[in-house]
Design a protein around this motif. Sequence first.
Motif, PDB file in Angstrom:
ATOM      1  N   SER A   8       0.846  -1.193   0.000  1.00 57.67           N
ATOM      2  CA  SER A   8       0.000   0.000   0.000  1.00 57.67           C
ATOM      3  C   SER A   8       0.877   1.235   0.000  1.00 57.67           C
ATOM      4  CB  SER A   8      -0.924   0.010   1.220  1.00 57.67           C
ATOM      5  OG  SER A   8      -0.155   0.127   2.379  1.00 57.67           O
ATOM      6  N   SER A   9       0.510   2.191  -0.819  1.00 61.07           N
ATOM      7  CA  SER A   9       1.255   3.450  -0.824  1.00 61.07           C
ATOM      8  C   SER A   9       0.361   4.517  -0.224  1.00 61.07           C
ATOM      9  CB  SER A   9       1.676   3.824  -2.245  1.00 61.07           C
ATOM     10  OG  SER A   9       0.541   3.951  -3.071  1.00 61.07           O
ATOM     11  N   ALA A  10       0.620   4.832   1.002  1.00 55.64           N
ATOM     12  CA  ALA A  10      -0.204   5.806   1.726  1.00 55.64           C
ATOM     13  C   ALA A  10       0.100   7.209   1.217  1.00 55.64           C
ATOM     14  CB  ALA A  10       0.065   5.702   3.221  1.00 55.64           C
ATOM     15  N   LYS A  11      -0.945   8.028   1.072  1.00 53.86           N
ATOM     16  CA  LYS A  11      -0.758   9.399   0.607  1.00 53.86           C
ATOM     17  C   LYS A  11      -0.051  10.224   1.672  1.00 53.86           C
ATOM     18  CE  LYS A  11      -4.844   9.199  -2.245  1.00 53.86           C
ATOM     19  NZ  LYS A  11      -6.242   9.536  -2.377  1.00 53.86           N
ATOM     20  N   ASN A  12      -0.509  10.125   2.897  1.00 46.16           N
ATOM     21  CA  ASN A  12       0.093  10.850   4.008  1.00 46.16           C
ATOM     22  C   ASN A  12       0.492   9.847   5.081  1.00 46.16           C
ATOM     23  OD1 ASN A  12      -0.333  13.438   2.907  1.00 46.16           O
ATOM     24  ND2 ASN A  12      -2.443  13.450   3.646  1.00 46.16           N
ATOM     25  N   PRO A  13       1.662   9.249   4.947  1.00 43.56           N
ATOM     26  CA  PRO A  13       2.045   8.264   5.961  1.00 43.56           C
ATOM     27  C   PRO A  13       2.231   8.931   7.321  1.00 43.56           C
ATOM     28  CG  PRO A  13       3.891   8.733   4.509  1.00 43.56           C
ATOM     29  CD  PRO A  13       2.697   9.462   3.950  1.00 43.56           C
ATOM     30  N   LYS A  14       1.863   8.204   8.351  1.00 38.52           N
ATOM     31  CA  LYS A  14       2.033   8.712   9.709  1.00 38.52           C
ATOM     32  C   LYS A  14       3.495   8.507  10.096  1.00 38.52           C
ATOM     33  CE  LYS A  14      -2.671   7.705  11.262  1.00 38.52           C
ATOM     34  NZ  LYS A  14      -3.219   8.104  10.030  1.00 38.52           N
ATOM     35  N   LYS A  15       4.105   9.570  10.549  1.00 37.22           N
ATOM     36  CA  LYS A  15       5.526   9.514  10.878  1.00 37.22           C
ATOM     37  C   LYS A  15       5.729   9.966  12.312  1.00 37.22           C
ATOM     38  CE  LYS A  15      10.051  10.604   9.174  1.00 37.22           C
ATOM     39  NZ  LYS A  15      10.873  11.125   8.121  1.00 37.22           N
ATOM     40  N   ALA A  16       6.623   9.279  12.997  1.00 42.21           N
ATOM     41  CA  ALA A  16       6.957   9.628  14.381  1.00 42.21           C
ATOM     42  C   ALA A  16       8.464   9.761  14.514  1.00 42.21           C
ATOM     43  CB  ALA A  16       6.439   8.555  15.333  1.00 42.21           C
ATOM     44  N   ASN A  17       8.870  10.568  15.466  1.00 38.63           N
ATOM     45  CA  ASN A  17      10.280  10.677  15.808  1.00 38.63           C
ATOM     46  C   ASN A  17      10.607   9.490  16.708  1.00 38.63           C
ATOM     47  OD1 ASN A  17      12.807  11.276  16.788  1.00 38.63           O
ATOM     48  ND2 ASN A  17      12.262  13.309  17.541  1.00 38.63           N
TER      49      ASN A  17
END
Length: 191
Positions: A8-17
């Motif tokens: 799956s290619s997410a449009k806005n992937p959730k990113k965390a530090n």
Amino acid sequence: MASNNDGSSAKNPKKANLLDPHSIKHTLDEAVTEIVTGRGYKEDFTMSNIRLLMGSVIIIIALVAQFYPKKFPENRDLLIACIVSYVVLNGLLQLIIHTKEKNAILFTYPLPGSFNSTGLMVTSKLPRFSDMYTLTVASADPKSISAKKPVHLTKSVTKWFTKDGILVEGLFWKDVEKLVEDYNAESRKNK
């Protein structure tokens, strides 16, 4: 670390530090809320509204004490009343947070069409200096006759994030959905 090979290619992937446990927990908690509400549960904002109302009253009391038009000796009784009510309401607010909310990230209403009279309370923990994230699904009203036994999931956050800090949503969704299904299956077992 998990790899993002789920196709799956997410449009806005959730990113965390990944160096900030608060960022990791916040990202996972937001995803949990999306997953649970995506399964048809409607969020119950009652506790949040109570907290906001009490906080607003506390702020109004502080503003009255600060900006009352009379100077100190004349407004002594008002200041004492404001200080006492400020302390009492703050104590009550903290009591509600620690006894009712605990580590809750989400309260829901029962599923529409369900015979349950209580919704879900979803809580999460990510202890300091640990990578083990614990998610618990329980009844929003544990004293209700339709309350079910809580179910837990404890897993390392490294299973859900890539080395760049991107949440592999497919893996995380599967785990959370299985936890909610286990909770619902627990209710069918008890009947």
